[in-house]
Enzyme design. Structure first.
Site, PDB file in Angstrom:
ATOM      1  N   ASN A  72       0.752  -1.202   0.095  1.00  0.00           N
ATOM      2  CA  ASN A  72      -0.064   0.095   0.167  1.00  0.00           C
ATOM      3  C   ASN A  72       0.717   1.473  -0.007  1.00  0.00           C
ATOM      4  O   ASN A  72       1.328   1.747   1.117  1.00  0.00           O
ATOM      5  CB  ASN A  72      -1.004   0.003   1.309  1.00  0.00           C
ATOM      6  CG  ASN A  72      -1.821   1.204   1.244  1.00  0.00           C
ATOM      7  OD1 ASN A  72      -1.640   1.841   0.487  1.00  0.00           O
ATOM      8  ND2 ASN A  72      -2.589   1.300   2.331  1.00  0.00           N
ATOM      9  N   ARG A  93      -2.132  -2.015  -3.637  1.00  0.00           N
ATOM     10  CA  ARG A  93      -3.273  -0.818  -3.836  1.00  0.00           C
ATOM     11  C   ARG A  93      -2.990   0.050  -4.765  1.00  0.00           C
ATOM     12  O   ARG A  93      -1.859   0.669  -5.016  1.00  0.00           O
ATOM     13  CB  ARG A  93      -3.383   0.043  -2.453  1.00  0.00           C
ATOM     14  CG  ARG A  93      -4.309   1.144  -2.439  1.00  0.00           C
ATOM     15  CD  ARG A  93      -4.324   1.925  -1.058  1.00  0.00           C
ATOM     16  NE  ARG A  93      -4.912   3.210  -1.493  1.00  0.00           N
ATOM     17  CZ  ARG A  93      -4.631   4.273  -1.017  1.00  0.00           C
ATOM     18  NH1 ARG A  93      -3.432   4.457  -0.625  1.00  0.00           N
ATOM     19  NH2 ARG A  93      -5.329   5.355  -1.401  1.00  0.00           N
ATOM     20  N   HIS A 138     -10.398   5.835  -1.935  1.00  0.00           N
ATOM     21  CA  HIS A 138     -10.341   5.164  -0.480  1.00  0.00           C
ATOM     22  C   HIS A 138     -11.498   3.871  -0.300  1.00  0.00           C
ATOM     23  O   HIS A 138     -11.723   3.470   0.590  1.00  0.00           O
ATOM     24  CB  HIS A 138     -10.915   6.307   0.580  1.00  0.00           C
ATOM     25  CG  HIS A 138      -9.659   7.316   0.924  1.00  0.00           C
ATOM     26  ND1 HIS A 138     -10.217   8.632   0.831  1.00  0.00           N
ATOM     27  CD2 HIS A 138      -8.447   7.180   1.141  1.00  0.00           C
ATOM     28  CE1 HIS A 138      -9.317   9.278   1.307  1.00  0.00           C
ATOM     29  NE2 HIS A 138      -8.116   8.440   1.188  1.00  0.00           N
ATOM     30  N   ASN A 161      -4.612  12.449   5.921  1.00  0.00           N
ATOM     31  CA  ASN A 161      -4.043  13.365   5.076  1.00  0.00           C
ATOM     32  C   ASN A 161      -4.743  13.793   3.646  1.00  0.00           C
ATOM     33  O   ASN A 161      -4.785  14.748   3.130  1.00  0.00           O
ATOM     34  CB  ASN A 161      -2.492  13.051   4.796  1.00  0.00           C
ATOM     35  CG  ASN A 161      -1.758  14.475   4.059  1.00  0.00           C
ATOM     36  OD1 ASN A 161      -1.738  15.547   4.604  1.00  0.00           O
ATOM     37  ND2 ASN A 161      -1.064  13.952   3.037  1.00  0.00           N
ATOM     38  N   ARG A 195      -4.397  19.411  -0.045  1.00  0.00           N
ATOM     39  CA  ARG A 195      -5.216  19.262  -1.434  1.00  0.00           C
ATOM     40  C   ARG A 195      -6.430  20.337  -1.076  1.00  0.00           C
ATOM     41  O   ARG A 195      -6.889  20.420   0.184  1.00  0.00           O
ATOM     42  CB  ARG A 195      -5.696  18.120  -1.791  1.00  0.00           C
ATOM     43  CG  ARG A 195      -4.684  16.965  -2.054  1.00  0.00           C
ATOM     44  CD  ARG A 195      -5.322  15.653  -2.277  1.00  0.00           C
ATOM     45  NE  ARG A 195      -4.496  14.486  -1.868  1.00  0.00           N
ATOM     46  CZ  ARG A 195      -4.951  13.338  -1.709  1.00  0.00           C
ATOM     47  NH1 ARG A 195      -6.011  12.863  -2.037  1.00  0.00           N
ATOM     48  NH2 ARG A 195      -3.802  12.433  -1.279  1.00  0.00           N
ATOM     49  N   ILE A 247      -7.059  10.839  11.144  1.00  0.00           N
ATOM     50  CA  ILE A 247      -7.777  11.911  11.964  1.00  0.00           C
ATOM     51  C   ILE A 247      -9.040  11.365  12.608  1.00  0.00           C
ATOM     52  O   ILE A 247      -9.261  11.538  13.860  1.00  0.00           O
ATOM     53  CB  ILE A 247      -7.901  13.121  11.082  1.00  0.00           C
ATOM     54  CG1 ILE A 247      -6.713  13.606  10.788  1.00  0.00           C
ATOM     55  CG2 ILE A 247      -8.720  14.143  11.909  1.00  0.00           C
ATOM     56  CD1 ILE A 247      -6.802  14.880   9.680  1.00  0.00           C
ATOM     57  N   GLY A 248      -9.711  10.770  11.720  1.00  0.00           N
ATOM     58  CA  GLY A 248     -10.905  10.053  12.171  1.00  0.00           C
ATOM     59  C   GLY A 248     -11.092   9.167  13.415  1.00  0.00           C
ATOM     60  O   GLY A 248     -11.683   9.326  14.328  1.00  0.00           O
ATOM     61  N   GLU A 249      -9.887   8.438  13.546  1.00  0.00           N
ATOM     62  CA  GLU A 249      -9.824   7.451  14.546  1.00  0.00           C
ATOM     63  C   GLU A 249      -9.074   8.073  15.902  1.00  0.00           C
ATOM     64  O   GLU A 249      -9.412   7.732  16.841  1.00  0.00           O
ATOM     65  CB  GLU A 249      -8.905   6.256  14.067  1.00  0.00           C
ATOM     66  CG  GLU A 249      -9.459   5.472  13.063  1.00  0.00           C
ATOM     67  CD  GLU A 249      -8.483   4.397  12.295  1.00  0.00           C
ATOM     68  OE1 GLU A 249      -7.445   4.087  13.101  1.00  0.00           O
ATOM     69  OE2 GLU A 249      -8.619   4.279  10.923  1.00  0.00           O
ATOM     70  N   GLU A 255      -6.579  -1.334   5.006  1.00  0.00           N
ATOM     71  CA  GLU A 255      -6.407  -1.557   3.664  1.00  0.00           C
ATOM     72  C   GLU A 255      -5.654  -2.523   3.316  1.00  0.00           C
ATOM     73  O   GLU A 255      -5.823  -3.255   2.224  1.00  0.00           O
ATOM     74  CB  GLU A 255      -5.806  -0.029   3.140  1.00  0.00           C
ATOM     75  CG  GLU A 255      -6.933   0.960   3.244  1.00  0.00           C
ATOM     76  CD  GLU A 255      -6.233   2.292   2.859  1.00  0.00           C
ATOM     77  OE1 GLU A 255      -6.832   3.213   2.092  1.00  0.00           O
ATOM     78  OE2 GLU A 255      -4.938   2.616   3.297  1.00  0.00           O
TER      79      GLU A 255
END
Length: 385
Positions: free
Chosen positions: A8, A89, A177, A203, A233, A323-325, A371
């Site tokens: 990945n 990936r 994703h 990111n 981005r 970030i979410g976790e 992933e």
């Protein structure tokens, strides 16, 4: 049974895992990452199935290819079994490669022809596939596409309001994703709610609306540059902004590519692409850092609310990605903006990053992205067929 190697690659990282089938599930023998690729300082870390370190070293990597060679050398030194197959990936396969597939000369040609869809990602993927072939010449390789998960998007969700000739060339929303989203669906199993929004925040960040486990809407577009603002981005922009930059600042396609993908987003707004640094600066009174976080959270909440329209309601909101976790303040900020949808959270449970931290009608929780494990699952299915 010999294991499957999952590879990945990111912009400056190479994550990997060695998985073996165990009672129908892919079990990790080891996992790790090479970090700081292309930078002054880098490192390699490998952990065993129990999470304990097997190998650690500081090392500079000039390229993904060099990192992969060192990773495979390190695994050989650990005397683990050689893989039976390698799965990669691949961020984008263009309009013709939309399903996970074994790598063949024809697949490589098709990928090469699709480089203009993802010039920042596909060339690196091609280099890694060719490098893997030189390391394991007798082992089959498989391409696992992030876009595959979103092939269930209805035409009203993926079609752009442009003349038909561009749609025929593959100019459409693809979504990304996908391996992360598929891994979350797998982990939740029968616990997956009918109308679920998943926010993969890192990111690179995106959201997906899932109806009975199938993607029906997603925030990223033809490329991973679209959607919500990200680390470096822009996310979605008024197309007129690009025309202005071309006319007033004489930016060509390469300059725009660099600006939109590497010099924008949270970095441009708050001076850092790392949410931990932004949060620390914001806590210290930095206006720009605080504004960057607010813009980020507002965009996520707006997208989640829009996806509730696509879904006809909302049963669950799932956070994933770095970030979410790990960022309780970001999760709390987003959820506070979504109270109109019935979202209420338990602040203490959120602060502790518990798997479920909701207290209202909509279930809210965290499911870690897997992933590499999902790559192994997809390769396992293809080998079985």
């Amino acid at each position: 049974m010999r294991p499957i190697l999952a590879v990945n690659s990111g912009s400056s990282t190479l994550k990997f895992g060695l998985f073996v089938e165990d009672n129908g599930e892919q079990r990790a023998l080891l996992q790790g990452s090479a970090e700081g690729i292309g930078k002054d300082g880098g490192k390699l870390e490998i952990q065993g199935a129990d999470g304990k370190p097997l190998h650690q070293e500081e090392r500079k990597y000039a390229s993904q290819k060099e990192a992969l060679q060192h990773v495979t050398d390190a695994m050989a030194a650990l005397k683990v079994d050689r893989p039976i197959a390698v799965g990669h990936r691949i961020v984008h396969g263009g309009p013709k490669l939309v399903d996970h597939v074994r790598v063949t000369p024809d697949v490589l040609k098709t990928l090469e022809a699709a480089i203009h869809f993802a010039p920042l990602h596909i060339p690196t993927s091609l280099d890694l596939i060719r490098s893997t072939e030189s390391i394991y010449p007798d082992i089959p390789q498989f391409a696992c596409f992030d876009t595959a998960f979103h092939q269930t998007l209805p035409e009203e969700a993926y079609r752009y309001p442009l003349p038909a000739q561009f749609a025929e060339e593959g100019v459409r929303r693809y979504g990304f994703h996908g391996l992360s989203y598929a891994s979350i669906v797998h982990q939740l199993g029968s616990e997956l709610k009918s109308r679920t929004v998943i926010a993969h925040l890192g990111n690179g960040s995106s959201l997906a609306a899932l109806l009975d486990g199938k993607s029906i809407d997603t925030s990223m577009g033809m490329t991973p540059t679209g959607g919500i603002p990200m680390g470096t981005r822009t996310g979605d922009l008024d197309p007129g902004v690009l025309l202005y930059l071309m006319r007033a600042h004489k930016l060509n396609d390469q300059a725009l590519e660099t600006l939109l993908n590497h010099n924008s987003g949270l970095l441009a707004l708050g001076g850092a692409s790392d949410m931990r640094k932004l949060q620390s600066s914001a806590d210290g009174g930095d206006h720009d850092a605080a504004l960057a976080i607010e813009i980020f959270c507002r965009a996520i909440a707006r997208t989640a609310a829009a996806f509730a329209v696509s879904l006809g309601g909302l049963d669950a909101l799932v956070f994933a990605g770095g970030i979410g976790e790990h960022s309780a303040p970001v999760r709390a900020n987003i959820c506070a903006r979504l109270k109109l949808l019935g979202i209420e959270i338990d602040s203490a449970c959120n602060q502790a990053s518990e798997a479920v931290f909701s207290s209202g009608n909509v279930q809210v929780g965290i499911v870690p992205s897997q992933e590499e494990a999902q790559i192994a699952r997809e390769v396992g299915k293809l080998l079985a067929n």
